[in-house]
Design a protein around this motif. Structure first.
Motif, PDB file in Angstrom:
ATOM      1  N   GLU A 156       0.812  -1.213   0.000  1.00 25.97           N
ATOM      2  CA  GLU A 156       0.000   0.000   0.000  1.00 25.97           C
ATOM      3  C   GLU A 156       0.848   1.268   0.000  1.00 25.97           C
ATOM      4  N   ASN A 157       2.097   1.169   0.476  1.00 28.54           N
ATOM      5  CA  ASN A 157       2.967   2.344   0.496  1.00 28.54           C
ATOM      6  C   ASN A 157       3.351   2.802  -0.912  1.00 28.54           C
ATOM      7  N   ASP A 158       3.248   1.903  -1.892  1.00 31.91           N
ATOM      8  CA  ASP A 158       3.638   2.264  -3.246  1.00 31.91           C
ATOM      9  C   ASP A 158       2.856   3.472  -3.756  1.00 31.91           C
ATOM     10  N   TRP A 159       1.603   3.630  -3.325  1.00 30.82           N
ATOM     11  CA  TRP A 159       0.774   4.735  -3.811  1.00 30.82           C
ATOM     12  C   TRP A 159       1.411   6.086  -3.543  1.00 30.82           C
ATOM     13  N   LEU A 160       2.101   6.210  -2.422  1.00 31.97           N
ATOM     14  CA  LEU A 160       2.719   7.489  -2.063  1.00 31.97           C
ATOM     15  C   LEU A 160       3.681   7.965  -3.126  1.00 31.97           C
ATOM     16  N   TYR A 161       4.290   7.034  -3.854  1.00 28.19           N
ATOM     17  CA  TYR A 161       5.349   7.358  -4.795  1.00 28.19           C
ATOM     18  C   TYR A 161       4.879   7.305  -6.243  1.00 28.19           C
ATOM     19  N   THR A 162       3.579   7.129  -6.458  1.00 28.54           N
ATOM     20  CA  THR A 162       3.010   7.226  -7.797  1.00 28.54           C
ATOM     21  C   THR A 162       2.743   8.696  -8.127  1.00 28.54           C
ATOM     22  N   VAL A 163       2.461   8.979  -9.402  1.00 30.74           N
ATOM     23  CA  VAL A 163       2.117  10.347  -9.788  1.00 30.74           C
ATOM     24  C   VAL A 163       0.884  10.812  -9.021  1.00 30.74           C
ATOM     25  N   GLN A 164      -0.109   9.928  -8.878  1.00 34.37           N
ATOM     26  CA  GLN A 164      -1.321  10.297  -8.150  1.00 34.37           C
ATOM     27  C   GLN A 164      -1.010  10.639  -6.700  1.00 34.37           C
ATOM     28  N   GLY A 165      -0.194   9.814  -6.052  1.00 30.82           N
ATOM     29  CA  GLY A 165       0.172  10.082  -4.672  1.00 30.82           C
ATOM     30  C   GLY A 165       0.976  11.358  -4.523  1.00 30.82           C
ATOM     31  N   LEU A 166       1.869  11.606  -5.467  1.00 26.73           N
ATOM     32  CA  LEU A 166       2.683  12.824  -5.417  1.00 26.73           C
ATOM     33  C   LEU A 166       1.836  14.058  -5.665  1.00 26.73           C
ATOM     34  N   GLU A 167       0.827  13.948  -6.516  1.00 31.60           N
ATOM     35  CA  GLU A 167      -0.080  15.075  -6.720  1.00 31.60           C
ATOM     36  C   GLU A 167      -0.858  15.383  -5.445  1.00 31.60           C
ATOM     37  N   ALA A 168      -1.262  14.332  -4.710  1.00 31.97           N
ATOM     38  CA  ALA A 168      -1.944  14.538  -3.431  1.00 31.97           C
ATOM     39  C   ALA A 168      -1.007  15.176  -2.417  1.00 31.97           C
ATOM     40  N   THR A 169       0.250  14.787  -2.449  1.00 28.96           N
ATOM     41  CA  THR A 169       1.241  15.394  -1.562  1.00 28.96           C
ATOM     42  C   THR A 169       1.442  16.865  -1.904  1.00 28.96           C
ATOM     43  N   ARG A 170       1.536  17.180  -3.175  1.00 30.28           N
ATOM     44  CA  ARG A 170       1.688  18.577  -3.588  1.00 30.28           C
ATOM     45  C   ARG A 170       0.498  19.415  -3.125  1.00 30.28           C
ATOM     46  N   ALA A 171      -0.716  18.813  -3.199  1.00 30.99           N
ATOM     47  CA  ALA A 171      -1.915  19.536  -2.760  1.00 30.99           C
ATOM     48  C   ALA A 171      -1.912  19.782  -1.257  1.00 30.99           C
ATOM     49  N   ALA A 172      -1.189  18.956  -0.503  1.00 35.06           N
ATOM     50  CA  ALA A 172      -1.133  19.108   0.953  1.00 35.06           C
ATOM     51  C   ALA A 172      -0.105  20.139   1.400  1.00 35.06           C
ATOM     52  N   LEU A 173       0.666  20.675   0.464  1.00 33.67           N
ATOM     53  CA  LEU A 173       1.680  21.678   0.792  1.00 33.67           C
ATOM     54  C   LEU A 173       1.105  23.085   0.698  1.00 33.67           C
ATOM     55  N   ARG A 174       1.583  23.952   1.559  1.00 32.80           N
ATOM     56  CA  ARG A 174       1.292  25.373   1.461  1.00 32.80           C
ATOM     57  C   ARG A 174       2.118  25.972   0.327  1.00 32.80           C
ATOM     58  N   PRO A 175       1.761  27.155  -0.160  1.00 29.75           N
ATOM     59  CA  PRO A 175       2.570  27.803  -1.201  1.00 29.75           C
ATOM     60  C   PRO A 175       4.033  27.909  -0.780  1.00 29.75           C
ATOM     61  N   GLY A 176       4.928  27.480  -1.673  1.00 30.80           N
ATOM     62  CA  GLY A 176       6.353  27.509  -1.373  1.00 30.80           C
ATOM     63  C   GLY A 176       6.831  26.333  -0.553  1.00 30.80           C
TER      64      GLY A 176
END
Length: 225
Positions: A156-176
């Motif tokens: 299940e950890n593989d999802w974190l490193y997919t494009v979809q998971g990385l897009e979700a990570t980017r969305a969780a970041l504040r500007p900058g």
């Protein structure tokens, strides 16, 4: 040399595998059957570097929030706290509840008991759930989950490193905001996925041993384009 002393065991959710905590000469070790040692309290330079690199621009930022994926032995959490102001918050997501308890009552001393710091918040569960729950919530996200992009323990950890998971990570970041990812080694395919997910990246090679010896570990520093 005296034999290692088994202190505790804990199941890894959804895997059928167990983590084993040992006391050894000079420290502690966490191992998993069939994979050997995952981490020990004597060699933690790259875990510390993960936090230092990600948080180096946050020391003076008021109300900074940092997410750490994976508690481990607490060295990444401790280094993040050391580099942040008194009103910061570090949320650490740990899948295995026993690992949190081990940090509290068995092996917390080498890292300086960072869970006792009032700026620490523990979320027991999958870091992916925190990412989805808190869009725009963090100035930095530090990933030290499994073995990096090439996971070895939990599918299940593989999802974190997919494009979809990385897009979700980017969305969780504040500007900058910055995403920092630890890995046992380089991975050109993962670098490509970071770019595809909208990040510009910088890659660093770090040593796990405090004296600059040992294997070369890899850290990606990624910011939204």
């Amino acid at each position: 040399m005296p034999a290692a002393e088994l202190l505790a065991r804990a199941p890894v959710p959804d895997t059928g595998k167990h983590l084993s905590l040992y006391r050894e000469a000079g420290g502690f070790s966490i191992k998993i059957a069939g994979r050997g040692e995952l981490m020990n309290s004597r060699v933690y330079g790259s875990e510390k570097a993960l936090a230092e690199l990600a948080c180096e621009g946050l020391a003076r930022r008021r109300g900074a929030r940092v997410l750490v994926g994976g508690l481990g032995m607490g060295f990444t959490l401790a280094a993040a706290l050391q580099g942040l102001a008194e009103d910061a918050e570090v949320v650490v997501a740990e899948l295995v509840p026993e690992v949190v308890q081990w940090n509290r009552d068995l092996m917390g001393e080498p890292a300086g008991h960072p869970l006792d710091d009032p700026r620490s918040t523990v979320r027991v569960g999958d870091v992916a759930e925190v990412l989805r729950d808190e869009p725009g919530g963090f100035d930095a996200i530090l990933m030290d989950v499994d073995n990096g992009p090439e996971g070895i323990i939990r599918r299940e950890n593989d999802w974190l490193y997919t494009v979809q998971g990385l897009e979700a990570t980017r969305a969780a970041l504040r500007p900058g905001g910055v995403l920092a990812v630890w890995s046992a080694g380089p991975d050109r395919l993962f670098t490509g996925r970071l770019h595809h997910a909208g990040f510009k990246t910088e890659e660093r090679t770090v040593r796990p041993h405090r004296k600059g010896r040992g294997a070369r570990h890899h850290i990606w520093l990624a910011r939204a384009r």
